[in-house]
Design an enzyme around this catalytic site. Structure first.
Site, PDB file in Angstrom:
ATOM      1  N   GLY A  15     -26.638 -16.797  -9.669  1.00 14.75           N
ATOM      2  CA  GLY A  15     -25.867 -15.967  -8.357  1.00 14.75           C
ATOM      3  C   GLY A  15     -26.745 -15.289  -7.836  1.00 14.75           C
ATOM      4  CE  LYS A  21     -24.650 -13.087 -17.982  1.00 18.90           C
ATOM      5  NZ  LYS A  21     -25.666 -13.855 -17.967  1.00 18.90           N
ATOM      6  CB  THR A  27     -18.597 -14.421 -11.518  1.00 17.89           C
ATOM      7  OG1 THR A  27     -19.720 -13.888 -11.098  1.00 17.89           O
ATOM      8  CG2 THR A  27     -17.508 -13.594 -11.780  1.00 17.89           C
ATOM      9  CD  GLU A  79     -19.374 -14.250  -7.421  1.00 21.81           C
ATOM     10  OE1 GLU A  79     -19.679 -13.600  -8.310  1.00 21.81           O
ATOM     11  OE2 GLU A  79     -19.940 -13.880  -6.350  1.00 21.81           O
ATOM     12  CG  HIS A  84     -13.817 -18.943 -24.295  1.00 22.44           C
ATOM     13  ND1 HIS A  84     -13.082 -18.920 -25.624  1.00 22.44           N
ATOM     14  CD2 HIS A  84     -15.185 -19.135 -24.895  1.00 22.44           C
ATOM     15  CE1 HIS A  84     -13.882 -19.259 -26.657  1.00 22.44           C
ATOM     16  NE2 HIS A  84     -15.294 -19.464 -26.255  1.00 22.44           N
ATOM     17  CE1 TYR A  91     -26.774 -18.279 -14.244  1.00 20.53           C
ATOM     18  CE2 TYR A  91     -27.532 -17.542 -16.240  1.00 20.53           C
ATOM     19  CZ  TYR A  91     -26.961 -17.187 -14.958  1.00 20.53           C
ATOM     20  OH  TYR A  91     -26.679 -15.956 -14.650  1.00 20.53           O
ATOM     21  NE  ARG A 104      -6.941  -8.469  -6.718  1.00 18.58           N
ATOM     22  CZ  ARG A 104      -8.478  -8.097  -6.344  1.00 18.58           C
ATOM     23  NH1 ARG A 104      -8.717  -8.074  -5.266  1.00 18.58           N
ATOM     24  NH2 ARG A 104      -9.333  -7.994  -7.271  1.00 18.58           N
ATOM     25  CG  PHE A 109     -11.830  -2.130  -5.773  1.00 18.28           C
ATOM     26  CD1 PHE A 109     -10.459  -1.687  -5.850  1.00 18.28           C
ATOM     27  CD2 PHE A 109     -12.483  -3.336  -5.549  1.00 18.28           C
ATOM     28  CE1 PHE A 109      -9.432  -2.967  -5.966  1.00 18.28           C
ATOM     29  CE2 PHE A 109     -11.458  -4.567  -5.627  1.00 18.28           C
ATOM     30  CZ  PHE A 109      -9.855  -4.171  -5.860  1.00 18.28           C
TER      31      PHE A 109
END
Ligand code: ADP
Ligand code: MG
Length: 170
Positions: A15, A21, A27, A79, A84, A91, A104, A109
């Site tokens: 990403g 992370k 993600t 993403e 888990h 990767y 949603r 934020f």
């Protein structure tokens, strides 16, 4: 959204280092080829569904479909946070997902705390919704066990008699 449930898979790529992370919520990103194939009616926002890495187990997931800042917000990104705890990063492995439902729209934020709280509430909603029988059954969909997903562990060729049986069975 008429395209749901939506099945797709692709290699996990790096990403743009938003530091997911570090927030405790990594993600896994799909390449553009997967994003570009999204049906038009799948809008940006947060989704829940099922995910599987390589030939591994199928876990619940939440996915953010949003505008990719790397491309100055002109391109979408997908993403996936798999619900888990993995021992290692994955990767380069194939991630298979089914988008089951919408949670949603995207939003911004005012603080990191508010963002993390929202993601955790998305995760709780995903966990709950995926227990509904009509959503839970997708966990066992053939998509997650099909050969495209398990090319590295192809079974030995069936004998002619077996393959005949398989053909006739269809
Ligand atoms: P990037 O910016 O490269 O996407 P992240 O901080 O978002 O970096 O970390 C994503 C990576 O973490 C994934 O590509 C995957 O290899 C790894 N990872 C480990 N556990 C998970 C998980 N539960 N869900 C998603 N990705 C995970
Ligand atoms: Mg990421």
């Amino acid at each position: 959204m008429k395209s749901l449930p939506y099945f797709c898979r692709g290699e996990v790529v790096r990403g743009f280092g938003r530091g997911s992370k570090e927030l405790g919520i990594p993600t896994a990103n799909f390449p553009d080829s997967v994003v570009d194939n999204l049906p038009a009616d799948i809008s940006t926002g947060i989704y829940y569904g099922w995910a599987c890495v390589g030939n591994g187990d199928v876990y619940k997931m939440v996915m953010s479909i949003g505008w990719n800042p790397y491309y100055k917000n002109t391109k979408k990104s997908m993403e996936t946070h798999v619900i888990h705890k993995f021992k290692e990063d994955f990767y380069g492995e194939v991630l298979s997902v089914v988008l089951v439902g919408y949670i949603r729209p995207e939003r911004s934020f005012n603080s990191l705390e508010a963002l993390i709280a929202a993601i955790n509430s998305d995760i709780e909603e995903a966990k709950m919704k995926l227990e509904l029988p009509e959503h839970h059954k997708l966990k066992d969909d053939n998509f997650f066990t099909s050969t495209a997903n398990s090319s590295s562990v192809l079974p030995a060729m069936p004998s002619p008699s077996t393959s005949q049986t398989i053909m006739n069975g269809h």
